[in-house]
Design a protein around this motif. Structure first.
Motif, PDB file in Angstrom:
ATOM      1  N   SER A 122       1.221   5.366  -3.350  1.00  0.00           N
ATOM      2  CA  SER A 122       0.650   3.860  -2.057  1.00  0.00           C
ATOM      3  C   SER A 122       1.504   4.918  -1.784  1.00  0.00           C
ATOM      4  CB  SER A 122       1.933   2.639  -2.394  1.00  0.00           C
ATOM      5  OG  SER A 122       1.740   1.777  -1.176  1.00  0.00           O
ATOM      6  N   GLY A 123       0.802   4.403  -0.060  1.00  0.00           N
ATOM      7  CA  GLY A 123       1.440   5.082   1.156  1.00  0.00           C
ATOM      8  C   GLY A 123       0.514   6.388   1.404  1.00  0.00           C
ATOM      9  N   VAL A 150      -2.693   5.562   3.668  1.00  0.00           N
ATOM     10  CA  VAL A 150      -2.880   4.669   4.745  1.00  0.00           C
ATOM     11  C   VAL A 150      -3.168   4.435   6.035  1.00  0.00           C
ATOM     12  CG1 VAL A 150      -0.322   3.313   4.406  1.00  0.00           C
ATOM     13  CG2 VAL A 150      -0.506   5.141   5.169  1.00  0.00           C
ATOM     14  N   HIS A 165       1.853  -1.510   2.546  1.00  0.00           N
ATOM     15  CA  HIS A 165       1.730  -0.257   3.507  1.00  0.00           C
ATOM     16  C   HIS A 165      -0.146  -0.368   3.688  1.00  0.00           C
ATOM     17  CE1 HIS A 165       4.757   1.470   0.076  1.00  0.00           C
ATOM     18  NE2 HIS A 165       5.217   0.992   0.957  1.00  0.00           N
ATOM     19  N   THR A 167       0.327  -0.968   8.739  1.00  0.00           N
ATOM     20  CA  THR A 167       0.106   0.095   9.416  1.00  0.00           C
ATOM     21  C   THR A 167      -1.521  -0.218   9.899  1.00  0.00           C
ATOM     22  OG1 THR A 167       0.288   1.880   7.830  1.00  0.00           O
ATOM     23  CG2 THR A 167      -1.362   2.412   9.120  1.00  0.00           C
TER      24      THR A 167
END
Length: 317
Positions: free
Chosen positions: A92-93, A96, A148, A152
């Motif tokens: 995760s991240g 994004v 996330h 964004t």
């Protein structure tokens, strides 16, 4: 004494491999590209995953941690991991920016008629005014999934003048969203939205969430964009809804079964954009993954714990 092994399906560069050795000198890093055979007896950590190698990985008696490279982990044998107390972390991240840019690219392309005019170009047709154009300031974007990526996307879409609504498990407020809903309360927002985006993880409650009943609630002029999980959408229901003009356009990057079968009617639909699961492809991927792996490896070596993106037992994200 044989060192425990970190087995990676990701080809880290030599300088990145050096970081592994510095953080975990008592472990051996093995790249799948260099050693296809998995050292089951020594295996302690796996980076990445291959379904066709799952039995070999799970045969390792001392497997302690699996690092996924994606945000969704529904494809992992999570029940067995929980039973064996195997730690799990996700990516995760990492994705994004590119996924939010993919969605905005689709919205801009449709708003300015770029997809339709590209087809006119292929036919050498000069047809000004043949495609209705819209203004992003009139868009009402409904995002299913406010993690996330969703946050964004909401932030960037808001900067373009788009009104943004979101859906998460409990309807809690999140930055960038004008209003939040739950899956149970979102009904009126589905009808009002001009673009609906799926970024939800795949869970028992999100499988086939986008089905016949859902599409029947949509604005007939609206777009549907799927950059989440393929099995969130009942493909046959989406095809039927497009044919019945219950929605105007669909941009699909993920599917129930991949690659998409060449017999699928989606290929031939003029109001469908298909991309081959590339929305999450990101430059400098290995370095971004290492920003998750390195602190986790540090805490794992020191305390047998993870500090970044740990997936708790019973969770899918």
């Amino acid at each position: 004494m044989t060192k425990p092994v970190i087995y990676s399906f990701i080809d880290f560069k030599p300088e990145q491999q050096a970081q592994f050795r510095k953080i975990a000198p008592d472990y051996e890093l093995v790249l799948a590209s260099e050693q296809p055979e998995i050292p089951s007896q020594e295996l302690a950590i796996v980076i990445g995953w291959r379904k066709d190698r799952a039995a070999e990985i799970l045969a390792a008696p001392n497997l302690a941690w699996v690092q996924s490279i994606s945000a969704g982990v529904d494809y992992l044998p999570l029940a067995e991991f929980a039973q064996r107390h195997i730690l799990v972390s996700n990516g995760s991240g990492i994705h994004v920016n590119v996924i939010s840019e993919h969605v905005l690219g689709v919205m801009l392309g449709r708003s300015r008629g770029l997809f339709a005019y590209q087809k006119d170009q292929a036919q050498q047709q000069w047809l000004p005014g043949s495609v209705p154009l819209t203004d992003l300031n009139d868009e009402k974007l409904l995002i299913f999934g406010a993690g996330h990526i969703g946050q964004t996307l909401a932030k960037r879409a808001s900067a373009l003048g788009i009104t943004v609504y979101g859906v998460n498990t409990a309807g809690e407020s999140r930055p960038g969203f004008q209003k939040m809903y739950t899956q149970e309360t979102v009904g009126p927002a589905i009808k009002a939205a001009t673009t609906i985006v799926n970024i939800m993880p795949l869970t028992p409650t999100t499988k086939y969430y986008f089905n016949r009943d859902f599409f029947a609630k949509m604005n007939p002029q609206a777009s549907f964009i799927n950059v989440g999980r393929g099995a969130s959408v009942k493909t046959t229901d989406l095809v039927a809804a497009l044919q019945a003009k219950q929605l105007a356009f669909a941009a699909l990057d993920v599917f129930e079964s991949e690659p998409l079968a060449n017999t699928s009617p989606l290929w031939q639909m003029a109001n469908v954009l298909i991309t081959p699961h590339i929305a999450g492809q990101v430059p400098h991927f290995r370095q971004k993954l290492l920003q998750i792996v390195a602190p986790n490896l540090t805490s794992f070596v020191q305390e047998q714990q993870l500090t970044v993106n740990e997936i708790k037992p019973g969770h899918f994200y």
